[in-house]
Design an enzyme around this catalytic site. Structure first.
Site, PDB file in Angstrom:
ATOM      1  CG  ASP A   1      84.848 111.273   7.243  1.00 12.78           C
ATOM      2  OD1 ASP A   1      84.495 111.015   8.414  1.00 12.78           O
ATOM      3  OD2 ASP A   1      84.618 110.523   6.284  1.00 12.78           O
TER       4      ASP A   1
ATOM      5  CG  HIS B   1      86.220 107.836  17.418  1.00 14.19           C
ATOM      6  ND1 HIS B   1      87.003 106.811  16.964  1.00 14.19           N
ATOM      7  CD2 HIS B   1      86.146 107.674  18.767  1.00 14.19           C
ATOM      8  CE1 HIS B   1      87.389 106.047  17.980  1.00 14.19           C
ATOM      9  NE2 HIS B   1      86.872 106.563  19.095  1.00 14.19           N
TER      10      HIS B   1
END
Length: 760
Positions: free
Chosen positions: A387, A173
């Site tokens: 991110d 992730h």
């Protein structure tokens, strides 16, 4: 949420098993002291809930959130939940330490320096083993196990070692760093090999996938063809193909958008503007308080815009939500201090009376409140320095069916690959960030509508359910389970079996006409000690075996990984007890009544080619041993064994890792890792094969076997209806009974002698 403690009664039945650091529920103590489990918020939980509804049986393996003993498996909302125990040291070293103090900063472009502590790695390894031990027996034969995120990168291989019959997927992730940064990581190859236990490895961005492929190619030297990696098995195990693919995660777009129709949330959005003094513009930043999110850069840009008069604080208010995160970690404590100091300075210099220039909120908001904030915000700043995806950007878009509002998005967030109509910015460039904010505040409604229409099309069409569906469909098309290789797990943990029940089983066994009673040596008849040559078997246990071998209808054997001559010298058994050494590669003298022709010795033939190969293996293992003091190499007629029991410091772990890496280059060799040993056999043998042959040669109606090691599982895994398998010590096992130690093994053998003597 209703729960029932029935999941533990149905191991091995689940079609889909999700493995994540946390369970999808949080515990809540009710007024009467009872525990209630409530569903956790989050995109992964939302995605998996919808997927679980499409399978006959789904399970989730994860930590329950509190250190200490794990709750028993239970069911909630149609999912079977299997908690993994983590104690306070695990939380500090595995989660806060290695996961978030080492991996997180390294994987996020070293925005802060990662810390490398060997103790953290040890705990990360042991915690990952625990997750794998809980997850492996839960899946049905041929089922699917989906492992999630950077905390569990070793789990795919650890499960693969136990369950070759299942499909294994892994999704990361967070970003995966360029090989130049990843190369800094101690134990980097272990991480890569852990991930390569999966059939499919998924990432958020194409750049992450390419970074992973580069690391595999450069650091492991494996063959990469496009997005497919050829992974050699250990020893004689076949080559596997691992597919790498990009799957950008999303949100439950329809559910978020539907909230905007709620009258209560609409009124709350209006009330928020009133509470802030009805400013002309509201700018919102909503992040976890994390150094990767660019909050300091954002506040610096905002402060400078106020300093130079580009923004009037009477007309425009900034809200900065900083959700508490990892507050025990020093870097996060320091970040909070810096952010709060900056906010205080900006408000002290620029806030009008009765209104902040920056409304700073250091607490969590529920989904309804966040939707109201998104509806009230004219501009949302998602300016992460790095991110994996950033779902705040997608939540804002889903919250604006009115097609108004502007998203300022960092080009270093994974969402930037999809949300091209946002105002993209380099958050490291403060001047560029300031210009992007001003442009967004001045954007005409028709331009906002054009951009938002494009953004909403992307977010509403590509939701989290589609993400999960595409990943699982690709995994189904990729994996090639070997159903025949399923290894049953009948006992888990360390708790010994009930003595009374075990005694009943022993009595029933001794009533069978013809018996084979066999045992491992080290760890069963003799305690494991550092000096293998100084081992002292229990004399009463040996005496019991000798006396058993004299009883009618009883065959007795010792089956060990030790060389035959070594085993003989330490046991001095009569010819009535068959000695089997080198995991079955060497068989000693047989009693006259045993059918020697049944024993298949064809596999024991050593050709000149095998002799040469064994010499090369021995030389390599000795090189490994020289690099790790205390490590020893034992030679056998058909094998070479690396012993790490006496290795100093961390030498045992490192030598084992080197030996297993070397094993992948030997396609014709049987490699057997055991307790502080790794055996390389150029002739294929196993204790299971040896017991099967001995059972046939002695015409036994049933056998009993005592073993303590992973090498004994080949025996336990072939249990017949009347056979008795006894595991000595803890750990998952295919045995049906467990006893605690060598003294208990001695007592069991004496009990067998007593019971069988009654039959004579």
């Amino acid at each position: 949420m209703p729960t029932t403690p029935t999941a533990q009664d149905r191991p091995g039945e689940h079609e889909l098993v999700v493995v994540a650091n946390r369970l999808p529920v949080d515990s809540r103590t009710l007024p009467d002291g009872a525990t209630e489990w409530v569903t956790s918020p989050g995109g992964l939980v939302t995605a998996m809930e919808s997927v679980m509804r499409t399978v006959d049986s789904g399970a989730w393996v994860g930590w329950a959130g509190s250190p200490g003993e794990a709750p028993a498996p239970f069911e909630a909302d149609g999912m079977s939940l299997y908690p993994v125990p983590l104690d306070q040291i695990d939380v500090e070293r595995y989660y806060e330490g290695y996961s978030n103090g080492t991996l997180w900063p390294l994987y996020h472009d070293v925005i802060v320096d990662p810390e490398f502590h060997r103790g953290w790695w040890d705990t990360y390894l042991s915690a990952n083993r625990r997750f794998a031990e809980v997850a492996a027996p839960v899946a049905a034969p041929g089922g699917t196990i989906w492992v999630h995120d950077y905390q569990l990168q070793l789990v795919p291989r650890l499960i693969r070692d136990r369950r070759s019959d299942v499909r294994i997927g892994f999704f990361n992730h967070i970003p995966f760093p360029p090989v130049e940064l990843f190369s800094q990581l101690p134990k980097r190859n272990s991480i890569l090999r852990g991930l390569l236990g999966a059939d499919l490895v998924g990432f958020q961005r194409e750049s992450d996938s390419l970074n992973f492929l580069s690391a595999v190619r450069k650091l492991l030297g494996l063959h990469v063809d496009g997005m497919t990696i050829s992974v050699p098995g250990i020893g004689a195990a076949p080559v596997r193909e691992v597919v790498v693919q990009t799957f950008p995660i999303s949100i439950d777009s329809a559910a978020v958008s539907a909230l905007t129709e709620d009258p209560g949330i609409r009124e709350r959005a209006t009330q928020l503007r009133r509470d802030l003094g009805d400013p002309q513009r509201i700018v919102l930043g909503a992040d976890r308080l994390d150094y990767t999110k660019g909050i300091r850069h954002r506040l610096k840009a905002w402060g400078e815009l106020l300093d130079d008069g580009s923004i009037d604080p009477h007309d425009t208010v900034m809200i900065q939500i900083a959700t508490p995160s990892r507050e025990r970690v020093e870097a996060y404590q320091q970040l909070r201090d810096e952010v709060e100091l900056t906010v205080g300075r900006i408000n002290g210099e620029h806030a009008p009376l009765g209104r902040p220039a920056v409304s700073y909120q250091h607490h969590s908001f529920d989904r309804r409140e966040m939707t109201a904030l998104f509806m009230a915000a004219d501009v949302v700043l998602v300016t992460a320095l790095r991110d994996g995806m950033n779902l705040v950007a997608k939540e804002y878009i889903a919250s604006r069916p009115d097609l108004q509002g502007v998203l300022v998005l960092s080009e270093f967030a994974g969402a930037a690959d999809e949300l091209r109509a946002a105002v993209l910015v380099n958050p490291h460039d403060i001047d560029e960030l300031k210009a992007a904010i001003l442009r967004s505040l001045a954007m005409p409604p028709e331009e906002q509508e054009e951009a938002m229409r494009s953004l909403r099309h992307q977010v509403m069409e590509h939701d989290v359910q589609l993400w999960a569906k595409e990943f699982l469909e690709r995994l189904t098309a990729t994996g090639s389970p070997q159903v025949a290789a399923v290894q049953a797990v009948r006992l888990t943990g360390d708790e010994p079996s009930d003595p009374a029940q075990l005694d009943v089983a022993l009595r029933e066994f001794t009533e069978v006409p013809r018996l084979l009673i066999a045992s491992d040596f080290d760890g069963v008849l003799a305690p494991i000690i550092e000096d293998r040559d100084a081992v002292q078997p229990d004399p009463d246990a040996l005496a019991a075996l000798r006396e058993l071998s004299d009883l009618p209808g009883v065959a007795v054997a010792l089956v060990s990984g030790r060389a035959l001559a070594d085993l003989d010298s330490h046991t001095s058994m009569p010819s009535s007890v068959v000695l089997v050494g080198s995991h079955g590669a060497e068989v000693g003298a047989l009693p006259p009544w045993m059918q020697a022709e049944v024993l298949d010795k064809s596999a024991l033939t050593m050709t000149a080619e095998k002799e040469e190969q064994l010499a090369e293996i021995t030389a390599t293992l000795r090189r490994i041993a020289r690099a790790h003091p205390g490590t020893e190499v034992e030679t056998k007629p058909t094998a070479a064994v690396l012993h790490t029991r006496n290795a100093t410091g961390r030498g045992g772990i490192n030598a084992t890792e080197s030996a297993l890496e070397y094993a992948t280059t030997l396609p014709e060799v049987t490699v057997t890792p055991g307790k502080e040993v790794v055996e390389f056999a150029v002739v294929h043998t196993s204790k299971g094969v040896a017991i099967d042959a001995l059972s046939r040669a002695s015409a036994a109606d049933a056998w009993l076997y005592l073993g303590d090691d992973v090498t004994d599982e080949s025996v336990f895994g072939q249990l017949g209806e009347r056979d008795v398998a006894v595991k000595v010590g803890g750990g998952d096992t295919a045995a049906t009974w467990r006893i605690s130690d060598t003294s208990t093994a001695r007592d069991l053998l004496r009990r067998l002698l007593e019971l069988r003597s009654e039959q004579s």
